[in-house]
Design a protein around this motif. Structure first.
Motif, PDB file in Angstrom:
ATOM      1  N   ALA A 121       0.825  -1.212   0.000  1.00 20.59           N
ATOM      2  CA  ALA A 121       0.000   0.000   0.000  1.00 20.59           C
ATOM      3  C   ALA A 121       0.857   1.260   0.000  1.00 20.59           C
ATOM      4  CB  ALA A 121      -0.930  -0.005   1.217  1.00 20.59           C
ATOM      5  N   ALA A 122       2.025   1.214   0.670  1.00 24.79           N
ATOM      6  CA  ALA A 122       2.883   2.395   0.762  1.00 24.79           C
ATOM      7  C   ALA A 122       3.548   2.734  -0.559  1.00 24.79           C
ATOM      8  CB  ALA A 122       3.950   2.179   1.834  1.00 24.79           C
ATOM      9  N   MET A 123       3.549   1.805  -1.512  1.00 27.13           N
ATOM     10  CA  MET A 123       4.117   2.123  -2.824  1.00 27.13           C
ATOM     11  C   MET A 123       3.265   3.131  -3.572  1.00 27.13           C
ATOM     12  SD  MET A 123       5.481  -1.631  -4.020  1.00 27.13           S
ATOM     13  CE  MET A 123       6.565  -2.561  -2.925  1.00 27.13           C
ATOM     14  N   VAL A 124       2.020   3.292  -3.162  1.00 30.38           N
ATOM     15  CA  VAL A 124       1.160   4.353  -3.675  1.00 30.38           C
ATOM     16  C   VAL A 124       1.123   5.449  -2.616  1.00 30.38           C
ATOM     17  CG1 VAL A 124      -1.133   4.966  -4.507  1.00 30.38           C
ATOM     18  CG2 VAL A 124      -0.222   2.683  -4.924  1.00 30.38           C
ATOM     19  N   PRO A 125       1.465   6.693  -2.956  1.00 33.70           N
ATOM     20  CA  PRO A 125       1.534   7.742  -1.941  1.00 33.70           C
ATOM     21  C   PRO A 125       0.244   7.883  -1.139  1.00 33.70           C
ATOM     22  CG  PRO A 125       2.486   8.504  -3.999  1.00 33.70           C
ATOM     23  CD  PRO A 125       1.856   7.173  -4.291  1.00 33.70           C
ATOM     24  N   PHE A 126       0.418   8.006   0.180  1.00 33.18           N
ATOM     25  CA  PHE A 126      -0.664   8.285   1.121  1.00 33.18           C
ATOM     26  C   PHE A 126      -1.664   7.137   1.260  1.00 33.18           C
ATOM     27  CE2 PHE A 126       0.462  12.364  -0.995  1.00 33.18           C
ATOM     28  CZ  PHE A 126       1.169  12.917   0.059  1.00 33.18           C
ATOM     29  N   CYS A 127      -1.297   5.914   0.862  1.00 33.89           N
ATOM     30  CA  CYS A 127      -2.189   4.768   1.036  1.00 33.89           C
ATOM     31  C   CYS A 127      -1.836   3.936   2.266  1.00 33.89           C
ATOM     32  CB  CYS A 127      -2.165   3.878  -0.204  1.00 33.89           C
ATOM     33  SG  CYS A 127      -3.083   4.562  -1.599  1.00 33.89           S
ATOM     34  N   ALA A 128      -0.623   4.052   2.784  1.00 36.33           N
ATOM     35  CA  ALA A 128      -0.235   3.283   3.967  1.00 36.33           C
ATOM     36  C   ALA A 128      -1.106   3.595   5.188  1.00 36.33           C
ATOM     37  CB  ALA A 128       1.239   3.512   4.292  1.00 36.33           C
ATOM     38  N   PRO A 129      -1.549   4.864   5.412  1.00 33.73           N
ATOM     39  CA  PRO A 129      -2.399   5.126   6.585  1.00 33.73           C
ATOM     40  C   PRO A 129      -3.673   4.298   6.619  1.00 33.73           C
ATOM     41  CG  PRO A 129      -1.545   7.182   5.727  1.00 33.73           C
ATOM     42  CD  PRO A 129      -1.148   6.115   4.746  1.00 33.73           C
ATOM     43  N   VAL A 130      -4.186   3.880   5.456  1.00 37.82           N
ATOM     44  CA  VAL A 130      -5.391   3.052   5.454  1.00 37.82           C
ATOM     45  C   VAL A 130      -5.142   1.752   6.200  1.00 37.82           C
ATOM     46  CG1 VAL A 130      -7.038   1.835   3.979  1.00 37.82           C
ATOM     47  CG2 VAL A 130      -6.155   4.063   3.268  1.00 37.82           C
TER      48      VAL A 130
END
Length: 355
Positions: free
Chosen positions: A259-268
């Motif tokens: 998910a972190a490979m797409v910016p700002f998706c890791a917080p999900v």
């Protein structure tokens, strides 16, 4: 009788012939692209991977064991990419299958008896009465009769499963054709690279060839920035999951890295884990995980990733961000890598025009 040679074409006829040839070539190219349109995503992904791994390819080729053995290099790199994608998916599927029975039992019990109100709802600083009332009305009673679940009919579930299966099959076919294309690109090796550069110089001149090189550098830098930063976030947050006591920490860390490979998706992902801890009553653990995740993502997204991508492409952070997000919105996941390359072209054209 002596025949005279045909008179040379006039200037207008030559211009008309050049125009007709250019139009014919354009039509043939567009027709060819339309014929292979279903395979273009696989070719695009293979090109991105090949550009990202080209320095590694050249380093391997210089080794005396692999000198002039392009087929061996192509085989090794293609198998490595296949394992890098297939292994995490396989591990995730195995663990999901292991949890499927427990999930089925929980869903069956929820359908018959409902889901009781969690203890943390009563400890909420505000809105506890409203949340508790909504939960009692929609989830505490048997879910078969719950108004919140009235749209989850069997037909909808079957349709969702069918669509998911079709998408999974299409993604698998695209991945397979991508591997075949990647193998062919690596097997062609420097010969293909030299042909592309000679064609670019012949068609667009020296400036066009340099622009093509900068686009390739932008794609390579974007892959490095997204993948390296994503893996770093996944490792750090994976340790946080493990120390705080989140179950399946390794699997959740892998999901976080992807998910972190797409910016700002890791917080999900880490916010979902923090919410799970909160539901279980571990308020301190949820707060610590949320704070750690925010710090890691803030440092990675605002400092590390812009340096890795921006310095290599010589793009401002805002253009890098717009290129990644705008490319993803326009072209899908592959647009994450195409967007910064297009921003590089825009920047070069602007600088040349301004000079």
């Amino acid at each position: 009788m002596i025949q005279r040679p045909p008179a040379p074409n006039s200037a207008n006829e030559q211009k008309l012939q050049r125009f007709a040839s250019a139009a014919l070539f354009a039509v043939l190219v567009l027709l060819a692209l339309w014929v292979v349109r279903e395979f273009l995503p696989a070719v695009a992904w293979a090109s991105v991977v090949a550009i990202a791994l080209w320095p590694a390819y050249q380093a391997i080729e210089r080794h005396r064991w692999f000198k002039c053995r392009t087929t061996w290099i192509a085989t090794v790199l293609t198998i490595a990419i296949a394992l890098l994608v297939v292994l995490p998916i396989t591990v995730t599927a195995i663990q999901a299958a292991g949890e499927a029975h427990e999930l089925y039992l929980w869903l069956r019990a929820a359908q018959q008896n409902g889901v009781p109100v969690p203890d943390f709802v009563a400890r909420l600083p505000m809105g506890s009465h409203q949340v508790s009332a909504w939960w009692q009305e929609n989830l505490a009673q048997p879910l078969n009769a719950s108004s919140a679940m009235k749209n989850l009919h069997s037909d909808a579930i079957v349709s969702f499963g069918r669509n998911f299966g079709v998408r999974a099959l299409r993604a698998s076919m695209t991945f397979g054709f991508m591997l075949v294309t990647l193998f062919v690109i690596f097997q062609a090796g420097p010969r293909l690279s030299g042909t592309v550069m000679r064609g670019a110089r012949r068609a667009f001149g020296v400036d066009g060839a340099q622009l093509l090189q900068r686009m390739a550098s932008a794609v390579r830098a974007t892959v490095t920035g997204l993948v390296v930063v994503g893996l770093g976030e996944g490792v750090l947050l994976g340790f946080a999951y493990m120390l705080i006591g989140v179950p399946h920490a390794a699997l959740l860390g892998t999901v976080t890295a992807i998910a972190a490979m797409v910016p700002f998706c890791a917080p999900v992902v880490f916010c979902g884990a923090a919410l799970w801890l909160l539901v279980q009553g571990s308020v301190i653990g949820a707060i610590v995980l949320a704070v750690c995740g925010c710090v890691v993502v803030f440092v990675a997204e605002h400092f590390v990733r812009p340096v890795l991508i921006g310095n290599s492409t010589r793009l401002p952070f805002l253009l890098v961000l717009f290129g990644i997000l705008g490319g993803a919105a326009t072209f899908g996941l592959i647009g994450i890598f195409i967007g910064p390359a297009l921003m590089t072209v825009l920047t070069v054209l602007w600088v040349n025009w301004a000079e």
